[in-house]
Motif scaffolding. Structure first.
Motif, PDB file in Angstrom:
ATOM      1  N   ASP A  62     -12.180  -4.576 -19.063  1.00  0.00           N
ATOM      2  CA  ASP A  62     -13.165  -4.114 -18.089  1.00  0.00           C
ATOM      3  C   ASP A  62     -13.333  -2.600 -18.152  1.00  0.00           C
ATOM      4  O   ASP A  62     -12.342  -1.862 -18.190  1.00  0.00           O
ATOM      5  CB  ASP A  62     -12.760  -4.518 -16.660  1.00  0.00           C
ATOM      6  N   GLU A  63     -14.587  -2.169 -18.179  1.00  0.00           N
ATOM      7  CA  GLU A  63     -14.907  -0.744 -18.215  1.00  0.00           C
ATOM      8  C   GLU A  63     -14.258  -0.041 -17.028  1.00  0.00           C
ATOM      9  O   GLU A  63     -14.287  -0.544 -15.908  1.00  0.00           O
ATOM     10  CB  GLU A  63     -16.428  -0.589 -18.160  1.00  0.00           C
ATOM     11  N   GLY A  64     -13.625   1.066 -17.264  1.00  0.00           N
ATOM     12  CA  GLY A  64     -12.969   1.823 -16.208  1.00  0.00           C
ATOM     13  C   GLY A  64     -11.473   1.565 -16.118  1.00  0.00           C
ATOM     14  O   GLY A  64     -10.736   2.400 -15.631  1.00  0.00           O
ATOM     15  N   LEU A  65     -11.013   0.392 -16.580  1.00  0.00           N
ATOM     16  CA  LEU A  65      -9.581   0.107 -16.573  1.00  0.00           C
ATOM     17  C   LEU A  65      -8.875   0.796 -17.726  1.00  0.00           C
ATOM     18  O   LEU A  65      -7.703   1.140 -17.631  1.00  0.00           O
ATOM     19  CB  LEU A  65      -9.316  -1.396 -16.650  1.00  0.00           C
ATOM     20  N   TYR A  66      -9.594   0.965 -18.838  1.00  0.00           N
ATOM     21  CA  TYR A  66      -9.016   1.561 -20.038  1.00  0.00           C
ATOM     22  C   TYR A  66     -10.152   2.234 -20.796  1.00  0.00           C
ATOM     23  O   TYR A  66     -11.274   1.731 -20.820  1.00  0.00           O
ATOM     24  CB  TYR A  66      -8.364   0.459 -20.898  1.00  0.00           C
ATOM     25  N   ASP A  67      -9.881   3.360 -21.423  1.00  0.00           N
ATOM     26  CA  ASP A  67     -10.913   4.078 -22.172  1.00  0.00           C
ATOM     27  C   ASP A  67     -11.306   3.304 -23.424  1.00  0.00           C
ATOM     28  O   ASP A  67     -10.459   2.718 -24.098  1.00  0.00           O
ATOM     29  CB  ASP A  67     -10.422   5.465 -22.593  1.00  0.00           C
ATOM     30  N   ALA A  68     -12.591   3.331 -23.728  1.00  0.00           N
ATOM     31  CA  ALA A  68     -13.073   2.721 -24.960  1.00  0.00           C
ATOM     32  C   ALA A  68     -12.472   3.460 -26.152  1.00  0.00           C
ATOM     33  O   ALA A  68     -12.299   4.675 -26.123  1.00  0.00           O
ATOM     34  CB  ALA A  68     -14.599   2.790 -25.015  1.00  0.00           C
ATOM     35  N   ALA A  69     -12.118   2.703 -27.194  1.00  0.00           N
ATOM     36  CA  ALA A  69     -11.539   3.323 -28.387  1.00  0.00           C
ATOM     37  C   ALA A  69     -12.563   4.170 -29.119  1.00  0.00           C
ATOM     38  O   ALA A  69     -12.215   5.107 -29.822  1.00  0.00           O
ATOM     39  CB  ALA A  69     -10.985   2.250 -29.315  1.00  0.00           C
ATOM     40  N   CYS A  70     -13.824   3.873 -28.943  1.00  0.00           N
ATOM     41  CA  CYS A  70     -14.894   4.594 -29.632  1.00  0.00           C
ATOM     42  C   CYS A  70     -15.959   4.962 -28.609  1.00  0.00           C
ATOM     43  O   CYS A  70     -16.685   4.099 -28.135  1.00  0.00           O
ATOM     44  CB  CYS A  70     -15.475   3.710 -30.730  1.00  0.00           C
TER      45      CYS A  70
END
Length: 154
Positions: free
Chosen positions: A73-81
């Motif tokens: 889920d967006e906001g729980l962990y940063d996108a790798a890219c």
């Protein structure tokens, strides 16, 4: 005393710099979870048994990560890219365009500031040109005005 402060700051700078390289180097690179994030929401598998041109997308509201669970889920962990780490000179969805070129020969629809999962391809000997209003044009017609200079979508 002053030398120890300088040494401490230098060590801190080295650690932060190495972390930035790790974070910024994950677009389109195979990660420990055996996928490569192509952008914030799309990925492909790093396996000899899977065709390299197959692109998968995370469910709506999720981002591609280097975790064992590929999409989170967006906001729980940063996108790798993230958009600031993507290579090449291609437009991104900025909320004003309906389509953007994602490689020299492909384009995708935008949903606000996110790419949709459907990758559309130009016919042979055509290149992507959203600005022309035709989506794909002859390379002669484009001249030096190539909108996206990537071999494949990220």
């Amino acid at each position: 005393m002053q030398n120890s402060q300088i040494l401490r700051n230098l060590c801190l700078f080295a650690v932060i710099s190495s972390m930035a390289v790790v974070v910024l180097g994950t677009c389109n690179s195979c990660q420990t979870n055996n996928v490569k994030c192509l952008n914030e929401t799309h990925y492909s598998f790093c396996s000899e048994n899977v065709a390299p041109d197959q692109v998968a997308s995370c469910p709506s509201g999720q981002v591609c990560t280097s975790l064992a669970i590929i999409c989170v889920d967006e906001g729980l962990y940063d996108a790798a890219c993230s958009p600031s780490t993507i290579d090449g000179s291609c437009s991104s969805c900025d909320g004003t365009s309906l389509f953007v070129c994602t490689s020299r020969t492909t384009f995708q629809m935008c949903d606000g500031t996110n790419l949709t999962s459907q990758v559309n391809s130009c016919k042979d000997n055509k290149i992507c040109s959203i600005q022309s209003g035709k989506y794909c044009i002859d390379s002669c017609e484009a001249g030096d005005n190539i909108e996206c200079d990537r071999d494949a979508p990220l």
